[in-house]
Design a protein around this motif. Structure first.
Motif, mmCIF file in Angstrom:
data_model
loop_
_atom_site.group_PDB
_atom_site.id
_atom_site.type_symbol
_atom_site.label_atom_id
_atom_site.label_comp_id
_atom_site.label_asym_id
_atom_site.label_seq_id
_atom_site.Cartn_x
_atom_site.Cartn_y
_atom_site.Cartn_z
ATOM 1 N N PHE A 81 0.853 -1.192 0.000
ATOM 2 C CA PHE A 81 0.000 0.000 0.000
ATOM 3 C C PHE A 81 0.884 1.234 0.000
ATOM 4 N N ILE A 82 0.572 2.163 -0.890
ATOM 5 C CA ILE A 82 1.273 3.449 -0.886
ATOM 6 C C ILE A 82 0.366 4.456 -0.188
ATOM 7 N N LEU A 101 5.409 8.817 -6.552
ATOM 8 C CA LEU A 101 6.235 8.306 -7.650
ATOM 9 C C LEU A 101 7.529 7.694 -7.113
ATOM 10 N N LYS A 102 8.101 8.361 -6.118
ATOM 11 C CA LYS A 102 9.350 7.859 -5.528
ATOM 12 C C LYS A 102 9.100 6.499 -4.861
ATOM 13 N N ALA A 103 7.998 6.424 -4.112
ATOM 14 C CA ALA A 103 7.678 5.167 -3.415
ATOM 15 C C ALA A 103 7.460 4.038 -4.428
ATOM 16 N N GLU A 105 8.638 3.859 -7.525
ATOM 17 C CA GLU A 105 9.903 3.562 -8.197
ATOM 18 C C GLU A 105 10.780 2.665 -7.312
ATOM 19 N N GLN A 106 10.864 3.034 -6.029
ATOM 20 C CA GLN A 106 11.689 2.248 -5.095
ATOM 21 C C GLN A 106 11.118 0.839 -4.939
ATOM 22 N N THR A 107 9.771 0.754 -4.924
ATOM 23 C CA THR A 107 9.129 -0.557 -4.787
ATOM 24 C C THR A 107 9.459 -1.424 -6.000
ATOM 25 N N ALA A 108 9.357 -0.821 -7.180
ATOM 26 C CA ALA A 108 9.606 -1.588 -8.418
ATOM 27 C C ALA A 108 11.000 -2.196 -8.401
ATOM 28 N N SER A 109 11.981 -1.402 -7.995
ATOM 29 C CA SER A 109 13.340 -1.938 -8.047
ATOM 30 C C SER A 109 13.582 -2.988 -6.960
ATOM 31 N N ALA A 110 12.736 -3.006 -5.911
ATOM 32 C CA ALA A 110 12.968 -3.957 -4.814
ATOM 33 C C ALA A 110 12.157 -5.248 -4.931
ATOM 34 N N LEU A 111 11.111 -5.240 -5.771
ATOM 35 C CA LEU A 111 10.227 -6.419 -5.843
ATOM 36 C C LEU A 111 10.987 -7.657 -6.315
ATOM 37 N N ARG A 112 10.657 -8.795 -5.670
ATOM 38 C CA ARG A 112 11.263 -10.059 -6.113
ATOM 39 C C ARG A 112 10.205 -11.048 -6.612
ATOM 40 N N GLY A 113 9.062 -11.080 -5.921
ATOM 41 C CA GLY A 113 8.007 -12.009 -6.354
ATOM 42 C C GLY A 113 6.809 -11.233 -6.879
ATOM 43 N N PRO A 114 5.693 -11.902 -7.202
ATOM 44 C CA PRO A 114 4.478 -11.208 -7.656
ATOM 45 C C PRO A 114 3.896 -10.360 -6.526
ATOM 46 N N ALA A 115 3.409 -9.174 -6.872
ATOM 47 C CA ALA A 115 2.852 -8.294 -5.836
ATOM 48 C C ALA A 115 1.796 -7.373 -6.432
ATOM 49 N N LEU A 116 0.878 -6.942 -5.561
ATOM 50 C CA LEU A 116 -0.128 -5.955 -5.962
ATOM 51 C C LEU A 116 0.227 -4.623 -5.290
ATOM 52 N N ILE A 117 0.363 -3.574 -6.096
ATOM 53 C CA ILE A 117 0.673 -2.249 -5.568
ATOM 54 C C ILE A 117 -0.642 -1.471 -5.511
ATOM 55 N N LEU A 131 1.721 5.123 -12.624
ATOM 56 C CA LEU A 131 2.623 4.343 -11.761
ATOM 57 C C LEU A 131 3.033 3.052 -12.465
ATOM 58 N N GLU A 132 2.059 2.432 -13.116
ATOM 59 C CA GLU A 132 2.349 1.172 -13.797
ATOM 60 C C GLU A 132 3.418 1.381 -14.875
ATOM 61 N N THR A 133 3.251 2.451 -15.647
ATOM 62 C CA THR A 133 4.225 2.746 -16.705
ATOM 63 C C THR A 133 5.608 2.994 -16.117
ATOM 64 N N LEU A 134 5.628 3.784 -15.026
ATOM 65 C CA LEU A 134 6.902 4.095 -14.377
ATOM 66 C C LEU A 134 7.575 2.813 -13.857
ATOM 67 N N MET A 135 6.769 1.981 -13.188
ATOM 68 C CA MET A 135 7.338 0.770 -12.580
ATOM 69 C C MET A 135 7.811 -0.219 -13.643
#
Ligand code: NAD
Length: 487
Positions: A81-82, A101-103, A105-117, A131-135
């Motif tokens: 959750f953001i 956007l920062k949150a 972006e940081q989440t995208a680079s840290a994700l390892r498995g499937p997740a719902l943002i 957000l989807e495009t950015l991630m």
């Protein structure tokens, strides 16, 4: 489920604590290390009834954790959750999405498995797609989706609102995201809370539409209150009668100093900005913003009229500083606008708030802060009630009046009984949505002074309130009758 909540402000912390109380494993993330360290000790920086206990008990259960390390927190997670802030952007009134956007972006680079943002922050329509495009640009191959779940909780009753909301709104563009959020919120739905599933765009816009409507409703009743003051009607009676109409409803029909807080001001301007970008005219929202801004800016003029002269060197005691009762939040509080106007007019300001003093200290300059309402009233030419805290409703008016230089009270929350204050305690009172009233003695004293008498007491004879001076001459005056009209 394993849940991460980014942002530990009013929304993020309440959401995280409540989700963990529902039995989920929750990690709350914030960039503010001091705040996170305090939370790990069970200390909650914001005042929200019940929140400290909820945080403490879930910390102890081990289901609630706090960290500044976003990367490891969202490493292996079901839902992120953001809930970071979306303040008004300095230059065009739009929502400042930099934190969101920062949150993301940081989440995208840290994700390892499937997740719902999921965005809980209030964000302009189209943000989920952005957000989807950015991630995707950060992590093209990652398995994630973005959904919208706007929050409608109110500061001061946030935990109750979270656990028993009027509705849960989930905006999803895929069955997988919808199913996950439906599972998460099943306890509420089982308890009878309606759930609305919409597209992401509808969910995002719904939040703004709801806040703009509520802001408009407040502004409407405030304008009616202005009219009541001129025509001698009571806004409380009018609001009561209007509110009984089921098509209108009684909520948000309380006249006051104008809406403030961290949401309505910024959300109305952001909505307007969205409409302008699309070439759509939202004239009602425009007028609401203009009317509310003007109202807050001219609050000080009421005191000028009441005191009958300039505010220069006058001492004004402001009781209540937070934007509403039940919170320590000073963001967008009408008291800030009033105090600024009073200081610009040359007045000295004393202030007291039961919970908002710490935040007020950071926002206000040259104000004498007091530790209680009576200390605040010392030497004051007038008191203004700005926030209707319960403790400010039940004051000892004898003590308050004795501390003041002049017994003048501006009740901008409509909580005090005018007749009691005027007739029993000798205050001159203006209550929002009612004509101002002067005490009988004041009118009589004025008249007597003109005649050269020094008055000692008022007595009632043959049903007529007469004025008895030190030489025992009884005088029946027009000004006394003027006083009788108020009883
Ligand atoms: P807040 O300002 O109280 O808290 C935001 C927190 O997010 C801060 O502690 C900040 O340090 C943290 N943060 C910012 N960027 C971060 C990042 N990249 N990583 C981690 N933490 C970060 O905000 P709030 O009042 O809780 O509001 C949050 C959102 O919810 C806003 O969009 C608001 O409009 C919406 N909302 C607020 C309320 C309310 O009553 N306050 C109600 C409904 C919706």
């Amino acid at each position: 489920m394993k849940i991460a909540v980014i942002g530990t402000g009013y929304v993020g912390l309440v959401s995280g604590a409540c989700f963990s109380a529902w039995g989920h494993h929750v990690v709350c993330i914030d960039t503010d290390k001091t705040r996170i360290d305090a939370l790990n000790r069970g200390e909650v920086a914001v005042f929200e009834p019940g929140l400290t206990n909820l945080v403490e008990s879930n910390l102890q259960s081990g289901r609630l954790q706090f960290t500044t390390d976003l990367k490891s927190a969202v490493h292996d997670i079901d839902i992120v959750f953001i809930a970071v802030g979306t303040p008004v952007s300095g230059y065009d009134g739009d929502a400042d999405l930099s934190y969101v956007l920062k949150a993301a972006e940081q989440t995208a680079s840290a994700l390892r498995g499937p997740a719902l943002i999921v965005t809980k922050s209030t964000v302009p329509v189209g943000t989920s797609e952005r957000l989807e495009t950015l991630m995707r640009s950060v992590r093209p191959g990652a398995d994630f989706e973005v959904a919208s779940n706007p929050d409608f909780l109110r500061e001061g009753s946030a935990i109750a609102d979270f656990n028993k909301p009027d509705r849960v709104v989930i905006g999803c563009d895929s069955d997988r995201a919808r199913a996950l959020l439906q599972t998460l919120y099943r306890p509420l739905v089982d308890a009878g809370v309606p759930m609305i599933t919409t597209t992401r765009r509808s969910a995002e816009l719904m939040k703004y539409a709801a806040n703009a409507f509520l802001a408009t409703k407040i502004t409407f009743i405030n304008e009616m209150a202005d009219l009541c003051e001129k025509v001698g009607a009571s806004i409380d009676e009018i609001a009561a009668g209007m509110g009984m109409d089921k098509r209108i409803g009684g909520a948000f029909l309380k006249a006051g100093p104008g809406y403030g807080g961290s949401c309505f001001p910024k959300d109305t301007t952001a909505l307007l900005r969205t409409a302008q970008e699309c070439g759509v005219s939202l004239r009602l929202v425009e007028e609401t913003i203009a009317s509310n801004t003007a109202r807050k800016r001219t609050l000080g003029n009421r005191l000028k009229v009441l005191l009958g002269e300039t505010l220069q060197f006058k001492t004004i005691a402001v009781l209540g500083l937070t934007f509403k009762a039940g919170t320590d939040d000073m963001r967008g509080a009408p008291s800030l606008t009033l105090i600024q106007a009073l200081q610009s007019a040359g007045a000295n300001v004393r202030a007291f708030d039961p919970r908002g003093m710490k935040n007020a200290h950071m926002l206000l300059r040259d104000v004498i802060f007091s530790s209680n309402p009576y200390e605040c009233a010392e030497g004051a030419d007038a008191i203004v009630l700005m926030t209707d805290w319960q403790s400010l409703r039940n004051l000892d008016f004898n003590r308050l009046g004795a501390a003041m230089k002049r017994r003048v009270l501006l009740d901008l929350r409509g909580v005090y009984d005018i007749d009691t204050l005027v007739n029993r305690y000798g205050f001159m009172v203006e209550r929002v949505g009612h004509p101002a009233k002067r005490p009988l003695e004041n009118s009589a004293i004025k008249f007597k002074r003109r005649l050269g008498y020094v008055p000692s007491r008022v007595e009632v004879r043959n049903g007529i309130r007469n004025f008895r001076d030190r030489s025992s001459t009884t005088i029946d005056t027009a000004s006394v009758r003027e006083g009788l009209d108020h009883e």
